[in-house]
Design a protein around this motif. Structure first.
Motif, mmCIF file in Angstrom:
data_model
loop_
_atom_site.group_PDB
_atom_site.id
_atom_site.type_symbol
_atom_site.label_atom_id
_atom_site.label_comp_id
_atom_site.label_asym_id
_atom_site.label_seq_id
_atom_site.Cartn_x
_atom_site.Cartn_y
_atom_site.Cartn_z
ATOM 1 N N VAL A 1 0.824 -1.206 0.000
ATOM 2 C CA VAL A 1 0.000 0.000 0.000
ATOM 3 C C VAL A 1 0.860 1.259 0.000
ATOM 4 C CG1 VAL A 1 -1.640 1.334 1.397
ATOM 5 C CG2 VAL A 1 -2.005 -1.099 1.058
ATOM 6 N N SER A 2 1.943 1.228 0.760
ATOM 7 C CA SER A 2 2.798 2.417 0.861
ATOM 8 C C SER A 2 3.799 2.536 -0.289
ATOM 9 C CB SER A 2 3.535 2.426 2.195
ATOM 10 O OG SER A 2 4.395 1.316 2.291
ATOM 11 N N GLY A 3 3.841 1.556 -1.176
ATOM 12 C CA GLY A 3 4.717 1.635 -2.333
ATOM 13 C C GLY A 3 6.160 1.291 -2.036
ATOM 14 N N LYS A 4 6.380 0.436 -1.065
ATOM 15 C CA LYS A 4 7.737 0.037 -0.702
ATOM 16 C C LYS A 4 7.972 -1.422 -1.065
ATOM 17 C CE LYS A 4 7.909 3.190 3.179
ATOM 18 N NZ LYS A 4 7.935 3.300 4.639
ATOM 19 N N ALA A 5 9.144 -1.689 -1.580
ATOM 20 C CA ALA A 5 9.534 -3.062 -1.899
ATOM 21 C C ALA A 5 10.451 -3.566 -0.798
ATOM 22 C CB ALA A 5 10.213 -3.128 -3.254
ATOM 23 N N GLN A 6 9.876 -3.727 0.388
ATOM 24 C CA GLN A 6 10.656 -4.205 1.528
ATOM 25 C C GLN A 6 10.323 -5.661 1.793
ATOM 26 O OE1 GLN A 6 9.539 -1.328 4.392
ATOM 27 N NE2 GLN A 6 7.546 -2.237 4.833
ATOM 28 N N SER A 7 11.353 -6.430 2.027
ATOM 29 C CA SER A 7 11.165 -7.856 2.260
ATOM 30 C C SER A 7 10.511 -8.107 3.613
ATOM 31 C CB SER A 7 12.507 -8.579 2.218
ATOM 32 O OG SER A 7 13.039 -8.549 0.925
ATOM 33 N N ILE A 8 9.759 -9.168 3.659
ATOM 34 C CA ILE A 8 9.125 -9.597 4.900
ATOM 35 C C ILE A 8 10.219 -10.103 5.833
ATOM 36 C CG2 ILE A 8 7.569 -11.340 5.857
ATOM 37 C CD1 ILE A 8 6.070 -11.143 3.163
ATOM 38 N N PRO A 9 10.146 -9.774 7.120
ATOM 39 C CA PRO A 9 11.185 -10.226 8.056
ATOM 40 C C PRO A 9 11.324 -11.748 8.071
ATOM 41 C CG PRO A 9 9.740 -8.642 9.108
ATOM 42 C CD PRO A 9 9.143 -8.945 7.778
ATOM 43 N N LEU A 10 12.526 -12.192 8.239
ATOM 44 C CA LEU A 10 12.916 -13.594 8.366
ATOM 45 C C LEU A 10 12.880 -14.364 7.051
ATOM 46 C CD1 LEU A 10 10.929 -14.561 11.606
ATOM 47 C CD2 LEU A 10 13.315 -13.854 11.479
ATOM 48 N N LEU A 11 11.866 -14.201 6.246
ATOM 49 C CA LEU A 11 11.661 -15.076 5.098
ATOM 50 C C LEU A 11 11.624 -14.372 3.743
ATOM 51 C CD1 LEU A 11 8.775 -17.050 6.783
ATOM 52 C CD2 LEU A 11 11.118 -17.821 6.532
ATOM 53 N N GLY A 12 11.528 -13.070 3.725
ATOM 54 C CA GLY A 12 11.330 -12.341 2.475
ATOM 55 C C GLY A 12 12.415 -12.562 1.444
ATOM 56 N N ASP A 13 13.670 -12.528 1.861
ATOM 57 C CA ASP A 13 14.766 -12.731 0.913
ATOM 58 C C ASP A 13 14.781 -14.159 0.377
ATOM 59 O OD1 ASP A 13 15.592 -10.100 1.246
ATOM 60 O OD2 ASP A 13 16.935 -10.613 2.912
ATOM 61 N N VAL A 14 14.391 -15.110 1.210
ATOM 62 C CA VAL A 14 14.311 -16.507 0.770
ATOM 63 C C VAL A 14 13.226 -16.657 -0.296
ATOM 64 C CG1 VAL A 14 13.800 -18.865 1.530
ATOM 65 C CG2 VAL A 14 15.144 -17.349 2.987
ATOM 66 N N PHE A 15 12.073 -16.019 -0.071
ATOM 67 C CA PHE A 15 10.995 -16.088 -1.059
ATOM 68 C C PHE A 15 11.409 -15.458 -2.379
ATOM 69 C CE2 PHE A 15 7.742 -15.921 2.644
ATOM 70 C CZ PHE A 15 7.917 -17.275 2.875
ATOM 71 N N GLN A 16 12.176 -14.375 -2.323
ATOM 72 C CA GLN A 16 12.637 -13.725 -3.550
ATOM 73 C C GLN A 16 13.536 -14.660 -4.350
ATOM 74 O OE1 GLN A 16 11.600 -10.808 -4.866
ATOM 75 N NE2 GLN A 16 10.197 -10.689 -3.145
ATOM 76 N N LYS A 17 14.344 -15.453 -3.677
ATOM 77 C CA LYS A 17 15.227 -16.403 -4.368
ATOM 78 C C LYS A 17 14.444 -17.595 -4.895
ATOM 79 C CE LYS A 17 19.251 -15.226 -1.622
ATOM 80 N NZ LYS A 17 20.135 -15.662 -0.524
ATOM 81 N N TRP A 18 13.569 -18.148 -4.056
ATOM 82 C CA TRP A 18 12.820 -19.342 -4.462
ATOM 83 C C TRP A 18 11.921 -19.083 -5.675
ATOM 84 C CZ3 TRP A 18 10.593 -21.514 0.742
ATOM 85 C CH2 TRP A 18 11.622 -22.123 1.462
ATOM 86 N N PHE A 19 11.288 -17.939 -5.702
ATOM 87 C CA PHE A 19 10.318 -17.636 -6.758
ATOM 88 C C PHE A 19 10.854 -16.577 -7.719
ATOM 89 C CE2 PHE A 19 7.815 -18.766 -2.903
ATOM 90 C CZ PHE A 19 7.428 -20.015 -3.324
ATOM 91 N N SER A 20 12.154 -16.605 -7.951
ATOM 92 C CA SER A 20 12.786 -15.580 -8.790
ATOM 93 C C SER A 20 12.297 -15.619 -10.241
ATOM 94 C CB SER A 20 14.301 -15.713 -8.747
ATOM 95 O OG SER A 20 14.698 -16.984 -9.240
ATOM 96 N N SER A 21 11.743 -16.732 -10.679
ATOM 97 C CA SER A 21 11.257 -16.822 -12.063
ATOM 98 C C SER A 21 9.942 -16.065 -12.281
ATOM 99 C CB SER A 21 11.081 -18.270 -12.463
ATOM 100 O OG SER A 21 10.103 -18.881 -11.655
ATOM 101 N N ILE A 22 9.252 -15.703 -11.204
ATOM 102 C CA ILE A 22 7.988 -14.969 -11.342
ATOM 103 C C ILE A 22 8.294 -13.520 -11.665
ATOM 104 C CG2 ILE A 22 5.952 -14.122 -10.108
ATOM 105 C CD1 ILE A 22 5.939 -16.720 -8.562
ATOM 106 N N GLY A 23 7.763 -13.075 -12.765
ATOM 107 C CA GLY A 23 7.912 -11.684 -13.156
ATOM 108 C C GLY A 23 9.121 -11.375 -14.005
ATOM 109 N N HIS A 24 9.824 -12.390 -14.441
ATOM 110 C CA HIS A 24 11.009 -12.137 -15.287
ATOM 111 C C HIS A 24 10.798 -12.681 -16.665
ATOM 112 C CE1 HIS A 24 13.551 -10.537 -12.139
ATOM 113 N NE2 HIS A 24 13.095 -11.499 -11.358
#
Length: 110
Positions: A87-110
């Protein structure tokens, strides 16, 4: 990520946190545009929803209200954190797991 990307992708980023059907809708609507802001939040919300259901199965095996209450509170906080970021327009990762999700699902949106 530019301000224009954020403005154009904010609506679908918010929709992706609403439910599993929201992820599906946001994924297909973002499939042609490939907005980086929407893709970022799609990866975050997909990881959260999948982990919620997998760990929910495990948590349901405990017959203890403290475990299940803690489980729901933990995921509620993470979903609210991600939704506020969208909602606030920030691309901030979720604590603890956000960076892991970005790596696991890196094929989405590319």
């Amino acid at each position: 990520m530019t301000a224009q990307d954020i403005n154009e992708g904010k609506g679908l980023a918010i929709v992706s946190y609403l439910a599993l059907i929201g992820i599906i809708i946001a994924y297909f609507l973002n499939n042609d545009k490939k907005n980086p802001f929407t893709s970022f939040h799609l990866r975050q919300s997909l990881g959260l929803w999948l982990l919620f259901h997998v760990l929910g199965f495990v948590a349901s095996s405990f017959d203890n209200w403290g475990v299940t209450s803690g489980f729901y509170l933990f995921f509620c906080v993470l979903f609210i954190y991600g939704l506020i970021g969208a909602v606030s327009g920030k691309a901030q990762s979720i604590p603890l797991l956000g960076d892991v999700f970005q790596k696991w699902f890196s094929s989405i949106g590319h």
